[in-house]
Design an enzyme around this catalytic site. Structure first.
Site, PDB file in Angstrom:
ATOM      1  N   GLU A 197      -5.414 -15.941  34.044  1.00 36.76           N
ATOM      2  CA  GLU A 197      -6.132 -14.869  33.356  1.00 36.76           C
ATOM      3  C   GLU A 197      -7.604 -14.788  33.775  1.00 36.76           C
ATOM      4  O   GLU A 197      -8.196 -13.713  33.790  1.00 36.76           O
ATOM      5  CB  GLU A 197      -6.013 -14.973  31.831  1.00 36.76           C
ATOM      6  N   THR A 250       0.782 -27.525  29.410  1.00 38.88           N
ATOM      7  CA  THR A 250       1.568 -26.335  29.741  1.00 38.88           C
ATOM      8  C   THR A 250       2.718 -26.699  30.681  1.00 38.88           C
ATOM      9  O   THR A 250       3.819 -26.142  30.570  1.00 38.88           O
ATOM     10  CB  THR A 250       0.667 -25.254  30.375  1.00 38.88           C
ATOM     11  N   LEU A 262      18.451 -25.138  33.246  1.00 41.98           N
ATOM     12  CA  LEU A 262      18.895 -26.040  34.317  1.00 41.98           C
ATOM     13  C   LEU A 262      18.454 -25.548  35.692  1.00 41.98           C
ATOM     14  O   LEU A 262      19.245 -25.477  36.636  1.00 41.98           O
ATOM     15  CB  LEU A 262      20.414 -26.207  34.284  1.00 41.98           C
ATOM     16  N   GLU A 268       2.547 -29.247  39.531  1.00 41.50           N
ATOM     17  CA  GLU A 268       1.314 -29.893  40.005  1.00 41.50           C
ATOM     18  C   GLU A 268       0.362 -29.876  38.822  1.00 41.50           C
ATOM     19  O   GLU A 268      -0.138 -28.828  38.437  1.00 41.50           O
ATOM     20  CB  GLU A 268       0.711 -29.120  41.188  1.00 41.50           C
ATOM     21  N   GLY A 270      -2.469 -32.488  36.228  1.00 41.66           N
ATOM     22  CA  GLY A 270      -3.854 -32.970  36.306  1.00 41.66           C
ATOM     23  C   GLY A 270      -4.045 -34.223  37.142  1.00 41.66           C
ATOM     24  O   GLY A 270      -3.119 -34.722  37.776  1.00 41.66           O
ATOM     25  N   CYS A 303      -8.251 -30.993  40.471  1.00 39.04           N
ATOM     26  CA  CYS A 303      -7.374 -32.079  39.988  1.00 39.04           C
ATOM     27  C   CYS A 303      -7.629 -33.353  40.779  1.00 39.04           C
ATOM     28  O   CYS A 303      -7.324 -34.440  40.301  1.00 39.04           O
ATOM     29  CB  CYS A 303      -5.909 -31.733  40.157  1.00 39.04           C
ATOM     30  N   GLY A 478       2.562 -34.893  37.890  1.00 37.00           N
ATOM     31  CA  GLY A 478       3.518 -33.864  38.263  1.00 37.00           C
ATOM     32  C   GLY A 478       4.793 -34.331  38.910  1.00 37.00           C
ATOM     33  O   GLY A 478       5.072 -35.528  39.005  1.00 37.00           O
TER      34      GLY A 478
HETATM   35  P1  ADP Z   1      -5.864 -24.201  32.055  1.00 37.05           P
HETATM   36  O1  ADP Z   1      -6.080 -24.798  30.701  1.00 37.05           O
HETATM   37  O2  ADP Z   1      -6.502 -24.936  33.132  1.00 37.05           O
HETATM   38  O3  ADP Z   1      -6.063 -22.724  32.118  1.00 37.05           O
HETATM   39  P2  ADP Z   1      -3.041 -23.855  31.822  1.00 37.05           P
HETATM   40  O4  ADP Z   1      -1.982 -24.852  32.123  1.00 37.05           O
HETATM   41  O5  ADP Z   1      -3.162 -23.386  30.428  1.00 37.05           O
HETATM   42  O6  ADP Z   1      -4.350 -24.486  32.385  1.00 37.05           O
HETATM   43  O7  ADP Z   1      -2.858 -22.573  32.732  1.00 37.05           O
HETATM   44  C1  ADP Z   1      -2.312 -22.565  34.023  1.00 37.05           C
HETATM   45  C2  ADP Z   1      -1.451 -21.326  34.173  1.00 37.05           C
HETATM   46  O8  ADP Z   1      -0.369 -21.430  33.253  1.00 37.05           O
HETATM   47  C3  ADP Z   1      -2.158 -20.018  33.853  1.00 37.05           C
HETATM   48  O9  ADP Z   1      -1.693 -19.013  34.728  1.00 37.05           O
HETATM   49  C4  ADP Z   1      -1.704 -19.731  32.430  1.00 37.05           C
HETATM   50  O10 ADP Z   1      -1.740 -18.373  32.086  1.00 37.05           O
HETATM   51  C5  ADP Z   1      -0.277 -20.228  32.490  1.00 37.05           C
HETATM   52  N1  ADP Z   1       0.311 -20.542  31.178  1.00 37.05           N
HETATM   53  C6  ADP Z   1      -0.312 -20.926  30.045  1.00 37.05           C
HETATM   54  N2  ADP Z   1       0.568 -21.125  29.039  1.00 37.05           N
HETATM   55  C7  ADP Z   1       1.800 -20.849  29.541  1.00 37.05           C
HETATM   56  C8  ADP Z   1       3.134 -20.865  29.023  1.00 37.05           C
HETATM   57  N3  ADP Z   1       3.380 -21.184  27.756  1.00 37.05           N
HETATM   58  N4  ADP Z   1       4.140 -20.556  29.841  1.00 37.05           N
HETATM   59  C9  ADP Z   1       3.920 -20.230  31.137  1.00 37.05           C
HETATM   60  N5  ADP Z   1       2.698 -20.184  31.689  1.00 37.05           N
HETATM   61  C10 ADP Z   1       1.640 -20.484  30.916  1.00 37.05           C
END
Ligand code: ADP
Length: 503
Positions: A197, A250, A262, A268, A270, A303, A478
């Site tokens: 985002e 996440t 499945l 990848e 932290g 990372c 990861g």
């Molecule tokens: P950060 O905190 O560094 O932004 P995130 O793991 O939250 O790391 O984000 C990495 C990516 O995962 C971003 O593209 C984010 O929008 C996406 N993301 C966050 N939450 C979810 C989710 N529940 N399912 C799938 N993708 C997600």
């Protein structure tokens, strides 16, 4: 009418502000720029000034549905192309990216705050490297002849998985996307990328450039928030593989959803990467290596940042002082200025998080946090998310700063006396992504390299991810590898056995 013509200029656009506006408000689905079905969008902010530079399409399950449907349709024809032909198209896309390196460097600098000279232009060039590398690997999608019985011919063939969902973060979005998309495509899959985002624009431009040479629908991109846009992509029944880079938290959510379906995942996550410096190292080279290792030019938002540095006691104080003096010489400022070494933190949320770590470190009894490099004095940058790099000494291994990933320009340095003790310290982490060792005693170095719990260990250098080097972590860092031939074969194809009874 949902679709719209290509709003971005054909030729490289060196004005990132104009390009950001042109790319506003669109996904790229089925080869066409498309706004969110809901009509919603969200702001993309320049972290150096706090100004909005664009709007991004705010995708949800409806947009994901459209993208996956197009990707599934396109994948069938794409997989029928000879593998080397697919590779040749990816190679052609690399040439287009190469022509747009300057443009992409400026655009990513604008949306992420990473300095153009030290980081953003480099990232754009590495994207082209990665596409060139995988573009040449089509012929490597080979199977085997398996000795089974004299009158039975038994062979294996590599087949694509189908639609790949790729979810990327904001710190090195163009490169991390390329590491997923290039092998997936060459292997015969189609891809839907969900951008981060905070940084949706440069990856959208790359997607558009690649769509100039790829058949429509083979490579699609949606932008939006994690739960609303990323989660439906992972959960979609036609998505047969998910490749994700982001946080551990996440990553676990993604893994759970994938487990229900499945399907295979690559994660990848932290890191809390140790750098171990022996007294016999080449001091100046190691010092320069420490700055690179800590990724200060990326504000530590990596990372693989060497956020724990262990220095053999005889050179500990000299090393700390010399490192602080070196970081002091780095120029913090406008990411688009060629003079700038260090840009900004990505977002308000990250800024607050990093600041909280620094305050906690400073409040720790016995700890010293030395802030280096001057804050920029340009009034135009007064709302910029700048944080001075901080070098901590005197923390203990229990500190949150030593155990958790800060993802900011903060490193902790410790003295050590004994290789076995420092090995135990280095491995005392939930993470296991990368590590570096600095010594002229290769016997000691190699011995430790074998014992360090990390996916990538470098001696006397600490490069960022490169094409052709297998990259990926162990423990909470990861699952699976990226950037290599092995990554393409193991993570973007499945092996089918075919047997012929000739008796
Ligand atoms: P950060 O905190 O560094 O932004 P995130 O793991 O939250 O790391 O984000 C990495 C990516 O995962 C971003 O593209 C984010 O929008 C996406 N993301 C966050 N939450 C979810 C989710 N529940 N399912 C799938 N993708 C997600």
């Amino acid at each position: 009418m949902l679709d719209r013509p290509n709003p971005a200029p054909e030729a490289p656009c060196l004005d990132p502000f104009a390009l950001a506006k042109a790319l506003s408000g669109s996904h790229l689905i089925g080869g066409r720029f498309t706004p969110a079905r809901s009509g919603r969008s969200f702001a993309v902010v320049n972290p150096a000034t706090g100004d909005e530079v664009a709007q991004a399409a705010e995708g949800d399950a409806a947009d994901v549905e459209a993208a996956v449907a197009d990707a599934a349709k396109a994948q069938k024809e794409w997989a029928k192309l000879p593998a080397r032909k697919r590779g040749a198209l990816v190679h052609k896309a690399a040439a287009l990216i190469r022509d747009h390196v300057e443009e992409l460097g400026r655009l990513i600098a604008l949306e992420t705050g990473k300095a153009l000279r030290t980081e953003s232009r480099v990232e754009a060039n590495t994207v082209a490297d990665v596409l060139e590398f995988f573009g040449g690997l089509g012929g490597e999608l080979k199977g085997e002849t398996v000795p089974f019985a004299p009158d039975v011919l038994s062979v294996t063939v590599r087949e694509p998985l189908g639609v790949v969902g790729a979810i990327i973060p904001w710190n090195v979005p163009m490169l991390l996307m390329a590491l997923k998309v290039a092998p997936a495509l060459v292997a015969g899959n189609s891809v839907v990328v969900k951008s981060a985002e905070e940084a949706p624009l440069a990856v959208l431009r790359i997607c558009e450039l690649m769509n100039r040479v790829l058949p429509p629908g083979v490579f699609n991109m949606v932008s939006g928030f994690g739960p609303e846009c990323g989660a439906p992509l992972v959960a979609h029944p036609l998505v047969r593989k998910v490749t994700f880079t982001g946080s551990v938290e996440t990553g676990k959510i993604v893994y759970r959803t994938a487990a229900e379906k499945l399907i295979p995942v690559t994660l990848e996550l932290g890191g809390k990467s140790p750098m171990i410096v022996f007294a016999d190292c080449d001091f100046d080279k190691t010092l320069a290596g420490a700055l690179t290792s800590m990724r200060f030019t990326r504000q530590g938002q990596s990372c693989t940042a060497a956020s724990r540095i262990y220095v053999e006691r005889p050179i500990f104080q000299k090393f700390v002082d010399a490192m602080a003096a070196k970081v002091d010489q780095m120029v913090m400022g406008d990411p688009l200025d060629e003079k700038t070494d260090i840009g900004t933190i990505i977002s308000d949320g990250q800024f607050d998080k990093v600041k909280a770590f620094i305050e906690e470190g400073r409040a720790t009894a016995g700890a010293t946090g030395r802030a280096c490099s001057a804050m920029p004095d340009d009034p135009a940058l007064k709302k910029g998310l700048f944080i001075q790099p901080v070098i901590f000494t005197g923390l203990t291994r229990e500190s949150r700063l030593v155990r958790e990933e800060i993802f900011g320009p903060v490193t902790c340095i410790f003295p050590f006396d004994d290789p076995e003790a420092v090995l135990a310290e280095a491995n005392d982490s939930e993470y296991g992504l990368a590590a570096s060792l600095w010594t002229n005693n290769l016997k000691v170095g190699l011995n430790l390299a074998h014992k360090l719990e990390a996916g990538l260990v470098q001696i006397n250098q600490n490069l960022v991810v490169q094409a052709n080097l297998s990259y990926g972590g162990v423990k909470s860092s990861g699952l699976g590898k990226e950037a290599s031939l092995e990554a393409m074969l193991e993570h973007f194809t499945h092996k089918k056995t075919i047997m012929v009874n000739m008796g």
